[in-house]
Design an enzyme around this catalytic site. Structure first.
Site, PDB file in Angstrom:
ATOM      1  N   GLU A 131      41.535  46.226  31.848  1.00 43.36           N
ATOM      2  CA  GLU A 131      40.264  46.848  32.221  1.00 43.36           C
ATOM      3  C   GLU A 131      39.606  47.493  31.008  1.00 43.36           C
ATOM      4  O   GLU A 131      40.258  48.234  30.274  1.00 43.36           O
ATOM      5  CB  GLU A 131      40.500  47.931  33.295  1.00 43.36           C
ATOM      6  CG  GLU A 131      40.991  47.370  34.617  1.00 43.36           C
ATOM      7  CD  GLU A 131      41.167  48.441  35.682  1.00 43.36           C
ATOM      8  OE1 GLU A 131      40.806  49.622  35.450  1.00 43.36           O
ATOM      9  OE2 GLU A 131      41.690  48.103  36.760  1.00 43.36           O
ATOM     10  N   ASP A 178      47.060  45.349  39.952  1.00 44.62           N
ATOM     11  CA  ASP A 178      47.704  46.668  40.035  1.00 44.62           C
ATOM     12  C   ASP A 178      47.291  47.373  41.327  1.00 44.62           C
ATOM     13  O   ASP A 178      47.757  48.477  41.611  1.00 44.62           O
ATOM     14  CB  ASP A 178      47.424  47.515  38.783  1.00 44.62           C
ATOM     15  CG  ASP A 178      45.951  47.770  38.552  1.00 44.62           C
ATOM     16  OD1 ASP A 178      45.112  47.229  39.307  1.00 44.62           O
ATOM     17  OD2 ASP A 178      45.619  48.518  37.601  1.00 44.62           O
ATOM     18  N   SER A 179      46.462  46.680  42.146  1.00 46.58           N
ATOM     19  CA  SER A 179      46.207  47.160  43.505  1.00 46.58           C
ATOM     20  C   SER A 179      47.508  47.156  44.305  1.00 46.58           C
ATOM     21  O   SER A 179      47.559  47.711  45.408  1.00 46.58           O
ATOM     22  CB  SER A 179      45.144  46.295  44.196  1.00 46.58           C
ATOM     23  OG  SER A 179      45.432  44.923  44.031  1.00 46.58           O
ATOM     24  N   GLU A 197      33.566  43.946  38.835  1.00 47.58           N
ATOM     25  CA  GLU A 197      33.825  44.601  40.129  1.00 47.58           C
ATOM     26  C   GLU A 197      32.709  45.569  40.481  1.00 47.58           C
ATOM     27  O   GLU A 197      32.347  46.442  39.687  1.00 47.58           O
ATOM     28  CB  GLU A 197      35.180  45.329  40.062  1.00 47.58           C
ATOM     29  CG  GLU A 197      35.524  46.045  41.366  1.00 47.58           C
ATOM     30  CD  GLU A 197      36.980  46.484  41.467  1.00 47.58           C
ATOM     31  OE1 GLU A 197      37.784  46.163  40.568  1.00 47.58           O
ATOM     32  OE2 GLU A 197      37.301  47.157  42.467  1.00 47.58           O
ATOM     33  N   LYS A 231      45.536  40.639  32.597  1.00 49.03           N
ATOM     34  CA  LYS A 231      44.191  41.195  32.774  1.00 49.03           C
ATOM     35  C   LYS A 231      44.195  42.654  32.332  1.00 49.03           C
ATOM     36  O   LYS A 231      45.132  43.397  32.645  1.00 49.03           O
ATOM     37  CB  LYS A 231      43.736  41.078  34.233  1.00 49.03           C
ATOM     38  CG  LYS A 231      42.361  41.720  34.491  1.00 49.03           C
ATOM     39  CD  LYS A 231      41.718  41.280  35.804  1.00 49.03           C
ATOM     40  CE  LYS A 231      42.216  42.006  37.022  1.00 49.03           C
ATOM     41  NZ  LYS A 231      42.038  43.469  37.027  1.00 49.03           N
ATOM     42  N   ASP A 273      48.044  41.926  36.084  1.00 45.56           N
ATOM     43  CA  ASP A 273      47.350  43.108  35.579  1.00 45.56           C
ATOM     44  C   ASP A 273      48.247  43.922  34.662  1.00 45.56           C
ATOM     45  O   ASP A 273      49.417  44.179  34.996  1.00 45.56           O
ATOM     46  CB  ASP A 273      46.970  44.030  36.760  1.00 45.56           C
ATOM     47  CG  ASP A 273      45.513  43.918  37.132  1.00 45.56           C
ATOM     48  OD1 ASP A 273      44.712  43.413  36.327  1.00 45.56           O
ATOM     49  OD2 ASP A 273      45.176  44.354  38.248  1.00 45.56           O
TER      50      ASP A 273
HETATM   51  O1  KIV Z   1      44.087  45.071  41.071  1.00 46.98           O
HETATM   52  C1  KIV Z   1      43.314  44.296  41.649  1.00 46.98           C
HETATM   53  O2  KIV Z   1      43.550  43.849  42.783  1.00 46.98           O
HETATM   54  C2  KIV Z   1      42.089  43.938  40.959  1.00 46.98           C
HETATM   55  C3  KIV Z   1      41.046  43.190  41.740  1.00 46.98           C
HETATM   56  C4  KIV Z   1      40.373  44.108  42.671  1.00 46.98           C
HETATM   57  C5  KIV Z   1      40.093  42.479  40.858  1.00 46.98           C
HETATM   58  O3  KIV Z   1      41.926  44.230  39.817  1.00 46.98           O
END
Ligand code: KIV
Length: 271
Positions: A122, A51-52, A189, A120, A90
């Protein structure tokens, strides 16, 4: 023989075997078809559709604004470019924290509409019910503890997490909970290297670190950061493998100069 040279398709099972063999796992983010093809063909083990994307693709300050539909668009684009790597998508902020039924619906949409291999999420204990419900539907989950950017407004800072004993103990407990629930891997992280190494030793599932030192089972970086496309972000843990920002502005500058001067297109570049 290394997994990189023998495995045609990386599965969650392959990652577990890599941990058992002490072979490091490589993961990078990707958000689109072309980048995913390059990374996959280079031999990466796993691709995270992070989600980056909210930061590096859309220009938002945090990961919070990106939507489920947008993550699905990025995820499906990446999957179309990948032949070998395991693809993890994510789950965006707001798509799984509310209640476990909604979490399951979001995860099912991701799996159906992107054809990715896993999702994924969090968090630890707070989202355990969602984790269990998604897993019960047969959807593999990668956990994510330590600095969890979706909670930035709670933390108030992107500084290192779990330096204090209480937070470190909670992180270890959460790691065990996620493993016990059935997650196949865990991202840690920005936590102290010694703590990350302890978690990687205590739990049997692969631990993939970002800013978590070398004592874990693998590493992940954001592709825009490691290629130097994104110049604004320079945390200590980041190693830049290229300066693509400079290379690309240079190439665009050359194109502008050639068009302005009439040098492009030349005789051979026209019909
Ligand atoms: O969203 C992302 O890129 C991440 C990584 C930094 C692990 O969760």
């Amino acid at each position: 023989m290394s997994t990189q040279s023998t495995v045609k398709r990386v599965t969650t099972h392959v990652l577990s075997e890599m941990k058992l063999k002490g072979e490091k796992i490589t993961m990078l983010t990707a958000y689109d078809y072309s980048m995913a093809r390059i990374i996959d063909q280079a031999g990466i083990d796993a691709i995270l559709v992070g989600d980056s994307a909210s930061n590096v693709m859309a220009g938002y300050e945090t990961t919070l604004p990106i939507t489920l539909d947008q993550m699905i668009y990025h995820g499906a684009s990446v999957v179309r470019g990948v032949k070998r790597a395991l693809v993890v998508v994510d789950m965006p902020f707001g798509s799984y924290q509310g209640n476990s039924k909604e979490a399951l619906c979001s995860a099912i949409r991701i799996m159906k509409e992107t054809a990715a291999d896993a999702v994924k999420l969090e968090g630890g204990e707070e989202i355990l019910e969602s984790v269990q419900r998604i897993l019960s539907a047969g959807i593999p989950i990668m956990g994510h503890l330590g600095l969890t950017p979706q909670s930035i407004h709670k933390f108030g800072t992107y500084a290192i997490r779990a330096k204090e004993p209480d937070e470190a103990e909670k992180l270890v407990r959460d790691a065990h909970l996620l493993e016990k629930a059935g997650c196949f891997a865990l991202v840690l992280e920005k936590v102290p290297a010694a703590l990350a190494a302890r978690v990687a030793k205590e739990i049997a599932i692969p631990v993939i670190g970002i800013g978590a030192g070398g004592g874990v089972d693998g590493q992940v970086l954001v592709i825009h950061d490691m290629l130097g496309i994104n110049q604004e972000f320079s945390p200590r843990f980041l190693r830049r493998y290229h300066n693509l920002f400079a290379e690309m502005t240079g190439a665009v500058g050359n194109y502008i100069a050639d068009v302005k001067s009439g040098d492009f297109p030349n005789e051979r570049e026209q019909y």
